[in-house]
Design a protein around this motif. Structure first.
Motif, mmCIF file in Angstrom:
data_model
loop_
_atom_site.group_PDB
_atom_site.id
_atom_site.type_symbol
_atom_site.label_atom_id
_atom_site.label_comp_id
_atom_site.label_asym_id
_atom_site.label_seq_id
_atom_site.Cartn_x
_atom_site.Cartn_y
_atom_site.Cartn_z
ATOM 1 N N ASP A 6 0.878 -1.198 0.114
ATOM 2 C CA ASP A 6 -0.034 -0.033 -0.088
ATOM 3 C C ASP A 6 0.806 1.157 -0.025
ATOM 4 O O ASP A 6 0.295 2.335 -0.322
ATOM 5 C CB ASP A 6 -0.880 -0.104 1.131
ATOM 6 C CG ASP A 6 -0.385 -0.141 2.660
ATOM 7 O OD1 ASP A 6 0.787 -0.299 2.597
ATOM 8 O OD2 ASP A 6 -1.043 0.144 3.473
ATOM 9 N N ALA A 47 -2.719 3.165 -3.441
ATOM 10 C CA ALA A 47 -3.271 1.640 -3.489
ATOM 11 C C ALA A 47 -4.663 1.511 -2.977
ATOM 12 O O ALA A 47 -5.168 0.656 -2.990
ATOM 13 C CB ALA A 47 -2.231 0.590 -2.925
ATOM 14 N N ARG A 50 -9.798 0.163 -4.656
ATOM 15 C CA ARG A 50 -9.663 -1.256 -4.608
ATOM 16 C C ARG A 50 -10.658 -1.728 -5.721
ATOM 17 O O ARG A 50 -11.407 -2.775 -5.766
ATOM 18 C CB ARG A 50 -10.668 -1.369 -3.293
ATOM 19 C CG ARG A 50 -9.925 -1.383 -1.924
ATOM 20 C CD ARG A 50 -10.771 -1.228 -0.921
ATOM 21 N NE ARG A 50 -10.096 -0.763 0.366
ATOM 22 C CZ ARG A 50 -9.179 -1.600 1.068
ATOM 23 N NH1 ARG A 50 -9.206 -2.783 1.115
ATOM 24 N NH2 ARG A 50 -8.565 -0.992 2.333
ATOM 25 N N PRO A 79 -6.584 -4.923 -7.097
ATOM 26 C CA PRO A 79 -6.435 -4.842 -5.532
ATOM 27 C C PRO A 79 -6.196 -6.377 -5.067
ATOM 28 O O PRO A 79 -6.953 -7.261 -5.614
ATOM 29 C CB PRO A 79 -7.486 -4.130 -5.069
ATOM 30 C CG PRO A 79 -8.596 -4.495 -5.926
ATOM 31 C CD PRO A 79 -8.167 -4.775 -7.212
ATOM 32 N N GLU A 81 -6.448 -8.206 -1.346
ATOM 33 C CA GLU A 81 -6.651 -8.333 -0.019
ATOM 34 C C GLU A 81 -6.026 -9.395 0.628
ATOM 35 O O GLU A 81 -6.131 -10.611 0.330
ATOM 36 C CB GLU A 81 -8.100 -8.362 0.148
ATOM 37 C CG GLU A 81 -9.044 -7.244 0.079
ATOM 38 C CD GLU A 81 -9.086 -6.040 0.801
ATOM 39 O OE1 GLU A 81 -8.426 -6.124 2.028
ATOM 40 O OE2 GLU A 81 -9.395 -4.937 0.514
ATOM 41 N N LEU A 86 -3.400 -4.406 2.111
ATOM 42 C CA LEU A 86 -3.866 -4.566 1.034
ATOM 43 C C LEU A 86 -2.602 -4.570 -0.070
ATOM 44 O O LEU A 86 -1.814 -3.645 0.238
ATOM 45 C CB LEU A 86 -4.538 -3.030 0.628
ATOM 46 C CG LEU A 86 -5.061 -2.749 -0.689
ATOM 47 C CD1 LEU A 86 -6.065 -3.749 -1.189
ATOM 48 C CD2 LEU A 86 -5.730 -1.345 -0.631
ATOM 49 N N ALA A 88 -1.368 -4.255 -4.244
ATOM 50 C CA ALA A 88 -1.878 -4.152 -5.722
ATOM 51 C C ALA A 88 -0.982 -5.155 -6.750
ATOM 52 O O ALA A 88 0.230 -5.003 -6.786
ATOM 53 C CB ALA A 88 -1.817 -2.499 -6.163
#
Length: 131
Positions: A6, A47, A50, A79, A81, A86, A88
């Motif tokens: 992130d 980032a 989402r 994105p 998770e 998070l 990317a």
């Protein structure tokens, strides 16, 4: 494929990324993703979005190779998770080999002939752009 956290730090790259940008994996890991961008594109990494989306819609994006050469790219962001937060995923496509006419067409498609704006309820509503 490039995976960044992130804050824009590279966490994973594949062999194609190494070949495309001219770096060894060890030279990229734990470095800012901006290392792979020309100076004019630096400073805007985020980032927080989402959504799977193209990056830089409306811009002629370029990558920056280790030897300093720039090349046209198309980037799709997704994105991820994870339990660590998070991440990317960036799929980078080299557009160097496209004929100029097709390159302009691809850029036009990225610009979008369609504008997307949120409506008051937070949904996405589209409308045709006027020339």
């Amino acid at each position: 494929m490039i995976i960044v956290d992130d804050s824009g730090i590279i966490k994973l790259v594949n062999a194609r990324t190494e070949t495309l940008f001219g770096y060894r994996r060890e030279e990229l890991l734990d470095r800012p993703v901006e290392l792979l961008m020309p100076h004019r594109f630096r400073g805007g990494y985020a980032a927080a979005n989402r959504q799977v989306r193209p990056m830089g819609a409306g811009l002629d994006l370029h990558g920056l190779r280790r030897d300093g050469t720039k090349f046209p790219v198309e980037i799709s962001l997704s994105p991820l998770e994870t339990t660590d937060g998070l991440l990317a995923s960036a799929a980078v496509r080299d557009l160097s080999d496209l004929p100029q006419s097709r390159l302009r067409s691809t850029t036009g498609r990225r610009c979008g002939r369609r504008l997307v704006r949120p409506d008051p309820a937070g949904r996405r509503a589209g409308r045709r752009a006027h020339r």
